[in-house]
Scaffold this active site. Sequence first.
Site, PDB file in Angstrom:
ATOM      1  N   HIS A 103      -3.400  -1.609  -4.076  1.00 51.95           N
ATOM      2  CA  HIS A 103      -4.790  -1.562  -3.880  1.00 51.95           C
ATOM      3  C   HIS A 103      -5.297  -0.024  -4.068  1.00 51.95           C
ATOM      4  O   HIS A 103      -4.689   0.832  -3.533  1.00 51.95           O
ATOM      5  CB  HIS A 103      -5.321  -2.536  -3.018  1.00 51.95           C
ATOM      6  CG  HIS A 103      -4.930  -2.183  -1.783  1.00 51.95           C
ATOM      7  ND1 HIS A 103      -5.736  -1.244  -0.933  1.00 51.95           N
ATOM      8  CD2 HIS A 103      -3.819  -2.204  -0.853  1.00 51.95           C
ATOM      9  CE1 HIS A 103      -5.022  -0.933   0.284  1.00 51.95           C
ATOM     10  NE2 HIS A 103      -4.000  -1.457   0.396  1.00 51.95           N
ATOM     11  N   SER A 109       0.859  -1.000  -0.140  1.00 50.68           N
ATOM     12  CA  SER A 109       0.048  -0.117  -0.043  1.00 50.68           C
ATOM     13  C   SER A 109       0.950   1.280  -0.224  1.00 50.68           C
ATOM     14  O   SER A 109       1.529   1.715  -0.991  1.00 50.68           O
ATOM     15  CB  SER A 109      -0.875   0.226   1.198  1.00 50.68           C
ATOM     16  OG  SER A 109      -1.276  -1.337   1.448  1.00 50.68           O
TER      17      SER A 109
END
Lengths: 240, 68
Positions: free
Chosen positions: A142, A119
């Site tokens: 993501h 992330s």
Amino acid sequence: MNKEEEEKKEDQSNSSSLVQKIQSLGQTNVVQAPDSNIHVLTIIGQVEGHMQLPPQNKTTKYEHLLPQLIAIEQNPKIEGVVILLNTVGGDVEAGLALSEMIASLSKPTVSIVLGGGHSIGVPIAVSTDYSFIVPTATMTIHPVRLTGLVIGVPQTFEYLDKMQDRVIQFVINHSNIKEEKFKDLMFAKGNLTRDIGTNVVGTEAVEYGLIDEVGGVNEAMKKMNEFIANNKSSENQVIQ
Amino acid sequence: MILYTPLSESDIFPSSENAYKNRECINYNGKMIIADKTDDGSYQMVQLISTDPQDYLDQRYIPGTFLS
């Protein structure tokens, strides 16, 4: 009399601290290693933002790291910084703050992704001059998520979308990955069970252009020394 | 009691806040250190926060040592 007593007391405290040192280390002098010209910044656990996480979480706090980055920039003895990453991600703005700080350092920076750089770990990893990933490390790309109170209005989505855009822009500006490719990875279905995104492993991250090279400590230190040597030779040229 | 759940144990039984109440971030010899305050007022080292790799080889900053 008073002076003598004070002196006596001082002597006693001095000898007691000496005894303590001998008891704990078996010697009176701690051998000092020479100052290292390459400093290390570890980004571990969660990147903590404005919310303080419960103490059982392992976190990297930006208020600890930002002053250290300034200290590194100011200290002429420090010639380079190695960033070690093993993070699950965390606060977007704290992560971007760290990334921007690392990217704007004048000294050479090299990062190594170990274990995981998920992330918000992605922008931190690519913020350095040169990035490495060990073959077993993974990076999850993501969409940005929001926790806490969410107001169900279209503006919330726009806010989230803008925040995501900042992350995307930073990554494509500081790595060789194309915007299209990065967005494809970010919004891919079927790679993560019941979730949107992609888990990119070591060599794949290099193939996509996200990370510069597969390698560990040896390669990173070689690259760092190369950068330092280049810096020194260019400085010499200016003087001449 | 038998639990069958995908949640971790700490999610179901959160550790008490008191366990970490004594944890402080202190300055020791110019180094940033996270330490637990013991009952007698001294500090026991938990973590050293430094960018200098040599600091981690220094005997004085081994986690668990009591800071004087």
